[in-house]
Enzyme design. Structure first.
Site, PDB file in Angstrom:
ATOM      1  N   TRP A  26       0.818  -1.214   0.000  1.00  0.00           N
ATOM      2  CA  TRP A  26       0.000   0.000   0.000  1.00  0.00           C
ATOM      3  C   TRP A  26       0.853   1.266   0.000  1.00  0.00           C
ATOM      4  CZ3 TRP A  26      -0.613  -4.079   3.380  1.00  0.00           C
ATOM      5  CH2 TRP A  26       0.077  -3.987   4.578  1.00  0.00           C
ATOM      6  N   ARG A  27       2.185   1.083   0.040  1.00  0.00           N
ATOM      7  CA  ARG A  27       3.034   2.272   0.052  1.00  0.00           C
ATOM      8  C   ARG A  27       3.499   2.654  -1.346  1.00  0.00           C
ATOM      9  NH1 ARG A  27       6.898   1.523   5.351  1.00  0.00           N
ATOM     10  NH2 ARG A  27       5.275   1.948   6.901  1.00  0.00           N
ATOM     11  N   GLU A  39      -5.092   0.970   6.030  1.00  0.00           N
ATOM     12  CA  GLU A  39      -5.118   1.419   7.419  1.00  0.00           C
ATOM     13  C   GLU A  39      -6.266   0.776   8.196  1.00  0.00           C
ATOM     14  OE1 GLU A  39      -2.908   2.850   9.072  1.00  0.00           O
ATOM     15  OE2 GLU A  39      -1.635   3.196   7.332  1.00  0.00           O
ATOM     16  N   TYR A  84     -13.165  -8.439  13.478  1.00  0.00           N
ATOM     17  CA  TYR A  84     -13.659  -7.063  13.691  1.00  0.00           C
ATOM     18  C   TYR A  84     -14.434  -6.576  12.453  1.00  0.00           C
ATOM     19  CZ  TYR A  84     -10.393  -7.294  17.551  1.00  0.00           C
ATOM     20  OH  TYR A  84      -9.723  -7.683  18.677  1.00  0.00           O
ATOM     21  N   CYS A 194      12.120  -0.265  18.026  1.00  0.00           N
ATOM     22  CA  CYS A 194      11.575  -0.064  19.380  1.00  0.00           C
ATOM     23  C   CYS A 194      10.499  -1.126  19.625  1.00  0.00           C
ATOM     24  CB  CYS A 194      11.014   1.354  19.515  1.00  0.00           C
ATOM     25  SG  CYS A 194      10.771   1.827  21.225  1.00  0.00           S
TER      26      CYS A 194
HETATM   27  S1  SF4 Z   1      16.393   4.029  22.487  1.00  0.00           S
HETATM   28 FE1  SF4 Z   1      14.314   4.482  23.092  1.00  0.00          FE
HETATM   29  S2  SF4 Z   1      13.209   4.734  21.185  1.00  0.00           S
HETATM   30 FE2  SF4 Z   1      15.116   3.696  20.703  1.00  0.00          FE
HETATM   31  S3  SF4 Z   1      14.643   1.499  20.802  1.00  0.00           S
HETATM   32 FE3  SF4 Z   1      15.395   2.106  22.809  1.00  0.00          FE
HETATM   33  S4  SF4 Z   1      13.556   2.577  23.943  1.00  0.00           S
HETATM   34 FE4  SF4 Z   1      13.005   2.621  21.796  1.00  0.00          FE
END
Ligand code: SF4
Length: 390
Positions: A26-27, A39, A84, A194
């Site tokens: 979709w990008r 989305e 859903y 993250c």
């Molecule tokens: S530094 Fe902060 S933003 Fe980056 S992976 Fe670690 S916890 Fe996540």
């Protein structure tokens, strides 16, 4: 965050994205229709699960007018398995609304987008920034976690005060230039660096701006309140058969899987489920044999001599038909939201008055079920019926 830090964070995120962004179907375009479909599908669903659905959906409904003019059943059938289902019904309603109220042109402004069924603050921000390059903020699962760690929010992130902080932060960092690319980059950064359980802080391009990393709290943040406890439930599905046809019911709002078809199904207590399947100290005269389809099933191969009166009269009240007993009793297990469900299921010949088909109840042949939008349990049972007859 100071202005200079925001600029530094924006540049770091965009540089990282250039080298590491995910290629997703979709990008490849800025078409708001494709972005909107993706989305909506991605809400509560993983990218890997969405990709085949997205491609199939776009083949069948390549644009807004094709979707708006399709029967809702066709939309639900293509959505089957994604869960859903209100998302699919809202998608269809929105397509019709855009055709009727916006001359088929996708609205560009946040307020107009948010006025459409099923489009909340996040989805409106995503469409406005990805498709129309507007500096609109986004907060979804990946960015929520990323922002909470960057800001060091150690309060429950589901609280409205935490949500306000997250949205304020998102608004403060979205750039005027390339906001869509920036937002996509944040989502990818959240998904691949993250990560929920094991944030890769050593290779994170924004670690120098991250409060949690500085405090060594990246594994404690985000904080979520207690999960809702799991509830165990037992159900009985009665597959009423008349010659080569089976009785199904279209589920209605506010039931789960509203709009989809299902067999006659209702909640029973655990004791009744045990009695029906013989899973109690009291041995029943029917025998247990190997499951023919999957490890999730158990199959019982004799005819249940008679059902308790309360069940036969309940089925009669629901459908107008009497039943004598359940043939080929089987059992499925499935999970939905906070429920772990044990579904006992059996076939029964319909007897008694011939019910005129109403909008909610109708007779279908096995082959009709291939194209019919079925609830999750409806599809499980229809596959089981197919395996029995095959
Ligand atoms: S530094 Fe902060 S933003 Fe980056 S992976 Fe670690 S916890 Fe996540």
């Amino acid at each position: 965050m100071r202005r200079s830090s925001i600029s530094g964070l924006q540049a770091s995120v965009l540089n990282w994205y250039e080298a590491n962004g995910r290629q997703l179907p979709w990008r490849s375009s800025r078409d708001p229709y494709r972005i909107w479909i993706s989305e909506i599908m991605l809400q509560q669903t993983t990218v890997a699960a969405v990709v085949p659905y997205f491609e199939r959906f776009l083949r069948r409904f390549p644009n807004l007018s094709e979707l708006a003019s399709a029967p809702e059943d066709d939309v639900l059938r293509l959505w089957e398995g994604l869960g859903y289902y209100s998302r699919a019904r809202n998608l269809h309603r929105t397509a019709i609304q855009i055709v009727q109220q916006h001359q088929g042109v996708f609205p560009r402004h946040l307020d107009d987008l948010r006025a459409l069924p099923g489009i909340g603050r996040y989805t409106a921000g995503a469409i406005a920034s990805f498709a129309f390059n507007q500096p609109a903020a986004i907060v979804e699962a990946n960015t929520e976690r990323l922002y909470a760690r960057l800001c060091g929010i150690d309060d429950d992130i589901r609280k409205s005060s935490s949500q306000k902080r997250l949205w304020d932060f998102a608004e403060s960092i979205v750039p005027q230039e390339h906001p869509g690319t920036f937002n996509q980059a944040l989502m990818d950064l959240g998904a691949s660096i993250c990560r929920p359980a094991d944030p890769q802080c050593d290779s994170c391009p924004v670690s120098r701006y991250c409060t949690s990393f500085r405090l060594g709290k990246q594994h404690q943040i985000p904080v979520r309140g207690k999960r809702t406890a799991i509830t165990k439930v037992s159900e009985l599905a009665v597959v009423l058969q008349r010659k080569k046809e089976f009785l199904l019911r279209r589920r209605t709002e506010p039931e789960r899987w509203a709009g989809l078809w299902d067999f006659v199904r209702f909640e029973i207590n655990d004791e009744m489920a045990n009695t029906l399947t013989g899973n109690t100290g009291l041995r029943r005269p029917w025998r247990h044999r190997q499951a023919p389809v999957s490890g999730q099933q158990k199959l019982f191969d004799d005819i249940v001599p008679a059902l308790p009166d309360e069940l036969t009269s309940h089925v009669r009240n629901l459908t107008g038909y009497g039943i004598n007993g359940l043939i080929d009793l089987t059992e499925f297990h499935y999970s939905v939201t906070r429920y772990r469900v044990r579904l006992v299921c059996g076939l029964s010949a319909a007897s008694g008055r011939k019910m005129t088909a109403t909008e909610d109840y109708q007779w279908f042949r096995m082959q009709d079920m291939e194209t019919l939008p079925l609830s999750r349990t409806g599809r499980m049972i229809s596959e089981w019926l197919k395996s029995r007859s095959g």
